[in-house]
Design an enzyme around this catalytic site. Sequence first.
Site, PDB file in Angstrom:
ATOM      1  N   HIS A 154      -1.631   2.393   7.594  1.00 32.74           N
ATOM      2  CA  HIS A 154      -0.838   1.343   8.215  1.00 32.74           C
ATOM      3  C   HIS A 154      -0.800   1.485   9.729  1.00 32.74           C
ATOM      4  CE1 HIS A 154       0.564   1.371   4.037  1.00 32.74           C
ATOM      5  NE2 HIS A 154       0.702   0.085   4.231  1.00 32.74           N
ATOM      6  N   GLY A 171       0.835  -1.194   0.000  1.00 24.94           N
ATOM      7  CA  GLY A 171       0.000   0.000   0.000  1.00 24.94           C
ATOM      8  C   GLY A 171       0.867   1.239   0.000  1.00 24.94           C
ATOM      9  N   CYS A 172       0.287   2.343   0.372  1.00 26.20           N
ATOM     10  CA  CYS A 172       0.992   3.629   0.395  1.00 26.20           C
ATOM     11  C   CYS A 172       2.337   3.495   1.108  1.00 26.20           C
ATOM     12  CB  CYS A 172       0.112   4.663   1.103  1.00 26.20           C
ATOM     13  SG  CYS A 172       0.883   6.268   1.254  1.00 26.20           S
ATOM     14  N   PHE A 173       3.384   3.918   0.455  1.00 21.33           N
ATOM     15  CA  PHE A 173       4.720   3.696   1.015  1.00 21.33           C
ATOM     16  C   PHE A 173       5.022   4.518   2.254  1.00 21.33           C
ATOM     17  CE2 PHE A 173       6.270   5.870  -3.206  1.00 21.33           C
ATOM     18  CZ  PHE A 173       5.728   7.097  -2.865  1.00 21.33           C
TER      19      PHE A 173
END
EC number: 1.8.4.11
Length: 164
Positions: free
Chosen positions: A155, A12-14
Amino acid sequence: MKNYKKAYLAGGCFWGMEELFRNQKGVIDTEVGYIGGINDNPTYKNHPGHAEGIEITYNETETSFKQLLDYFFRIHNPTTIDRQGNDIGSSYRSAIFFQNETEKTEAETMIKVVNNSKKWEADVVTTLEPYTQFWPAEPEHQDYLQKKPDGYTCHFERFSDSFI
């Protein structure tokens, strides 16, 4: 530096992945970027097929690839195809980019362990892809949540206890 290795993961989004991994024992450095796509020199606006990933530099005397994978499977949802939180598309896929057969085997084994744990309601859909090249993201994306602590992330630690 002889004990330093690199691992390449996408979940997902880093930004959120980087922020959580940076504080793990044995992690020396993290860098966000693009991996697994079709164009050279990808950018945030042009990275077809690339996942938003992270390069983790770690000291193998303090942690292992297996331990990094264990944490990886606890901080993102590996059971959704091309999606994490509000982010949808192949850029946000769950993927492990293995550099050799040992890493591939460890990843396959870890996926079985995670599936057998039944902690997730569905089976893992994380792809195993051979490492080709990691392209660092633009400077504004590096250490993003350090610069903007209230920035977006999907996250978090979903399970405090280890799979292993």
